[in-house]
Motif scaffolding. Structure first.
Motif, PDB file in Angstrom:
ATOM      1  N   ASP A   1       1.558   5.077   0.303  1.00 49.55           N
ATOM      2  CA  ASP A   1       0.903   6.194   0.749  1.00 49.55           C
ATOM      3  C   ASP A   1       1.460   7.449   0.333  1.00 49.55           C
ATOM      4  O   ASP A   1       0.967   8.511   0.082  1.00 49.55           O
TER       5      ASP A   1
ATOM      6  N   ARG B   1      -5.098   1.064  -3.327  1.00 52.14           N
ATOM      7  CA  ARG B   1      -6.014   1.334  -2.252  1.00 52.14           C
ATOM      8  C   ARG B   1      -5.631   2.832  -1.870  1.00 52.14           C
ATOM      9  O   ARG B   1      -6.122   3.217  -0.634  1.00 52.14           O
ATOM     10  N   THR B   2      -4.604   3.487  -2.559  1.00 53.40           N
ATOM     11  CA  THR B   2      -4.466   4.721  -2.188  1.00 53.40           C
ATOM     12  C   THR B   2      -4.277   5.837  -3.767  1.00 53.40           C
ATOM     13  O   THR B   2      -4.315   4.980  -4.508  1.00 53.40           O
TER      14      THR B   2
ATOM     15  N   ASP C   1      -2.181   7.412  -5.016  1.00 54.90           N
ATOM     16  CA  ASP C   1      -1.023   7.224  -5.773  1.00 54.90           C
ATOM     17  C   ASP C   1      -0.603   5.955  -6.359  1.00 54.90           C
ATOM     18  O   ASP C   1       0.256   5.798  -6.803  1.00 54.90           O
TER      19      ASP C   1
ATOM     20  N   ASP D   1       4.615  -0.819   7.568  1.00 54.57           N
ATOM     21  CA  ASP D   1       4.253   0.500   7.304  1.00 54.57           C
ATOM     22  C   ASP D   1       5.262   1.488   8.001  1.00 54.57           C
ATOM     23  O   ASP D   1       5.886   2.447   7.606  1.00 54.57           O
TER      24      ASP D   1
ATOM     25  N   LYS E   1       0.824  -1.241   0.110  1.00 60.38           N
ATOM     26  CA  LYS E   1       0.154   0.066  -0.109  1.00 60.38           C
ATOM     27  C   LYS E   1       1.175   1.079   0.136  1.00 60.38           C
ATOM     28  O   LYS E   1       1.697   1.461   1.000  1.00 60.38           O
TER      29      LYS E   1
END
Length: 212
Positions: free
Chosen positions: A24, A49-50, A52, A189, A22
């Protein structure tokens, strides 16, 4: 379909763990992909999911030639088309719909649709699919569920994703109908946010060494 299956099979067989990412911050995409490639996991799934995500797929496909970048969380034909245009070399969806089947049939890019029940697996099988994503793996029954499918649906092989971790990955990889697993633990993350690419490279190296 056979040619696309062979291309997808080569990607999935190439490593025991497929990083599920993912993105961000767009600036993280290239160094993250480079770290995973150095660690031995060139095939990566960047999820939509983002905001970008599409740009991240494009950047990685252009700037990290050793990476095999795929697009995940594909929900519509538009998602499919955008991801392919950005350079995705394989497409992953959490489920399967007629819209996605139609989009896949018109594309040379291989498609890994998701399934979580015997009926969904059988429906995908009727459409000619033999490689499926099992999602959400742990919530849908985990390794025992897939083990139960191995005999009645022996021609199907799975990439379980969702809740797969270092604690249970061996349970999945030991199954004859599991080709690889999808996992986010190789790119935490907090390590991405800190730009700790060396730590991610080491996690990738550990994942690469896993065996069933």
């Amino acid at each position: 379909m056979q040619r696309k299956d062979e291309a997808l099979l080569a990607i999935l067989e190439g490593q025991p763990v497929m990083p599920v990412l993912k993105i961000d911050r767009l600036a993280d995409a290239v160094p993250l992909a480079q770290a995973l490639v150095r660690g031995g996991l060139p095939a990566i799934e960047i999820t939509l999911r983002t905001p970008d995500a599409i740009d991240a797929i494009r950047l990685v496909s252009e700037e990290v030639p050793d990476a095999i970048v795929g697009a995940g969380t594909i929900l519509t034909a538009r998602d499919f088309s955008q991801a392919v245009s950005a350079g995705a070399r394989f497409i992953v969806s959490p489920g399967i719909t007629q819209e996605l089947l139609d989009a896949a049939s018109m594309s040379e890019v291989p498609f890994l649709p998701g399934a979580a029940t015997p009926s969904e697996v059988m429906a995908a099988r009727e459409e000619g699919y033999r490689l499926l994503k099992f999602f959400p793996a742990e919530q849908a029954g985990g390794a025992p569920f897939l083990k139960a499918l191995a005999s009645p649906l022996a021609t199907i092989r799975f990439c379980p994703t969702g809740g797969v971790s270092p604690k249970n990955v061996g349970d999945y990889l030991s199954l004859p109908n599991v080709i690889c697993v999808g996992g986010s633990w190789v790119a935490p993350d907090k390590e991405i946010a800190a730009g700790n690419w060396a730590a991610i490279e080491e996690l990738a190296r550990q994942a690469r060494a896993l065996k069933g």
